[in-house]
Design a protein around this motif. Sequence first.
Motif, mmCIF file in Angstrom:
data_model
loop_
_atom_site.group_PDB
_atom_site.id
_atom_site.type_symbol
_atom_site.label_atom_id
_atom_site.label_comp_id
_atom_site.label_asym_id
_atom_site.label_seq_id
_atom_site.Cartn_x
_atom_site.Cartn_y
_atom_site.Cartn_z
ATOM 1 N N ALA A 6 44.281 45.065 44.386
ATOM 2 C CA ALA A 6 44.335 43.660 44.756
ATOM 3 C C ALA A 6 45.753 43.112 44.558
ATOM 4 O O ALA A 6 46.037 41.989 44.944
ATOM 5 C CB ALA A 6 43.361 42.853 43.902
ATOM 6 N N VAL A 41 37.050 42.351 48.371
ATOM 7 C CA VAL A 41 37.884 41.721 49.397
ATOM 8 C C VAL A 41 37.040 40.702 50.155
ATOM 9 O O VAL A 41 36.110 41.070 50.875
ATOM 10 C CB VAL A 41 38.469 42.781 50.362
ATOM 11 C CG1 VAL A 41 39.480 42.140 51.296
ATOM 12 C CG2 VAL A 41 39.098 43.939 49.604
ATOM 13 N N ARG A 42 37.364 39.447 49.979
ATOM 14 C CA ARG A 42 36.657 38.371 50.689
ATOM 15 C C ARG A 42 37.095 38.343 52.154
ATOM 16 O O ARG A 42 38.107 38.933 52.511
ATOM 17 C CB ARG A 42 36.973 37.042 50.015
ATOM 18 C CG ARG A 42 36.349 36.922 48.651
ATOM 19 C CD ARG A 42 36.407 35.473 48.184
ATOM 20 N NE ARG A 42 35.444 35.249 47.152
ATOM 21 C CZ ARG A 42 35.728 35.261 45.851
ATOM 22 N NH1 ARG A 42 36.950 35.477 45.456
ATOM 23 N NH2 ARG A 42 34.784 35.045 44.963
ATOM 24 N N THR A 70 43.156 44.417 55.569
ATOM 25 C CA THR A 70 42.708 43.026 55.693
ATOM 26 C C THR A 70 41.250 43.012 56.140
ATOM 27 O O THR A 70 40.895 43.663 57.119
ATOM 28 C CB THR A 70 43.575 42.264 56.727
ATOM 29 O OG1 THR A 70 44.936 42.351 56.333
ATOM 30 C CG2 THR A 70 43.154 40.809 56.820
ATOM 31 N N ASN A 71 40.424 42.261 55.416
ATOM 32 C CA ASN A 71 39.010 42.125 55.764
ATOM 33 C C ASN A 71 38.898 41.115 56.906
ATOM 34 O O ASN A 71 39.085 39.917 56.706
ATOM 35 C CB ASN A 71 38.200 41.662 54.552
ATOM 36 C CG ASN A 71 36.720 41.533 54.854
ATOM 37 O OD1 ASN A 71 36.272 41.701 55.983
ATOM 38 N ND2 ASN A 71 35.938 41.220 53.830
ATOM 39 N N HIS A 75 39.084 37.581 55.256
ATOM 40 C CA HIS A 75 40.515 37.294 55.414
ATOM 41 C C HIS A 75 41.334 37.696 54.190
ATOM 42 O O HIS A 75 42.538 37.457 54.162
ATOM 43 C CB HIS A 75 40.777 35.828 55.772
ATOM 44 C CG HIS A 75 39.993 35.362 56.950
ATOM 45 N ND1 HIS A 75 40.243 35.807 58.231
ATOM 46 C CD2 HIS A 75 38.931 34.524 57.042
ATOM 47 C CE1 HIS A 75 39.384 35.248 59.051
ATOM 48 N NE2 HIS A 75 38.560 34.480 58.367
ATOM 49 N N GLY A 76 40.693 38.292 53.189
ATOM 50 C CA GLY A 76 41.402 38.763 52.005
ATOM 51 C C GLY A 76 42.085 40.094 52.281
ATOM 52 O O GLY A 76 41.824 40.756 53.288
ATOM 53 N N LYS A 77 42.960 40.498 51.356
ATOM 54 C CA LYS A 77 43.751 41.707 51.540
ATOM 55 C C LYS A 77 43.731 42.582 50.289
ATOM 56 O O LYS A 77 43.554 42.092 49.183
ATOM 57 C CB LYS A 77 45.198 41.342 51.857
ATOM 58 C CG LYS A 77 45.367 40.564 53.160
ATOM 59 C CD LYS A 77 46.781 40.041 53.293
ATOM 60 C CE LYS A 77 47.030 39.363 54.613
ATOM 61 N NZ LYS A 77 46.216 38.254 54.932
ATOM 62 N N THR A 101 32.061 39.460 52.395
ATOM 63 C CA THR A 101 32.819 40.074 51.308
ATOM 64 C C THR A 101 32.399 41.526 51.209
ATOM 65 O O THR A 101 31.220 41.861 51.334
ATOM 66 C CB THR A 101 32.531 39.329 49.986
ATOM 67 O OG1 THR A 101 32.982 37.981 50.135
ATOM 68 C CG2 THR A 101 33.230 39.984 48.815
#
Length: 189
Positions: free
Chosen positions: A185, A117-118, A75-76, A120-122, A81
């Motif tokens: 992704a 990965v933005r 998780t970012n 809160h992206g995973k 990004t």
Amino acid sequence: MRHSNGIRRAALATTAATAVAAVVTGILPGTAMAASTTTSTPPPACPASALRVSAWQAVHRPVGTGTGAAVVQFTNVSRRTCALKGHPTVAGAGNGSPAHNTPLKVTPSSRAATVTVRPHGKAWAKLTFVQVQGEADGYCVSGKDPVTYPTMVIGLPHAGKHQVALNDGVWAECDNKVSVTPVSAVKPS
């Protein structure tokens, strides 16, 4: 005079159309060539500090009583990004310490692609182990003793190494071998 007014109207219409096109596309007149030839720069690799790593037992895993397979989630947690790419490295953290780790022999599956990965992206990877068989202490089909680790050290190229516990048990495996998918992704099961 009529001919002259027709040319002026045509010139004004062309100028107006160019101005509208510039507003819509964001390209100023005279810069269209430069804007169309530039390429976007890919985001930088995610530094270790930008990632929170967690893991759980996979739904689909080999038959047996050990961990079998696990899903690892990256998780970012930064505000920027960033990108991940490659196959994880895996080592058992002896006594829960990365300094006393036992690297596992990693067999990569599939081809790696860059995953953006933005914040809160995973992104995910799946680890599939040689499964422990039987009850209680269990056994390895190879005849070696099964091994359990409270945590594993999971690494990704250019993204650091992370000490990770399973959220639903301990890591149990045979033969110190693991098959890994590249970071993706798409969340595996």
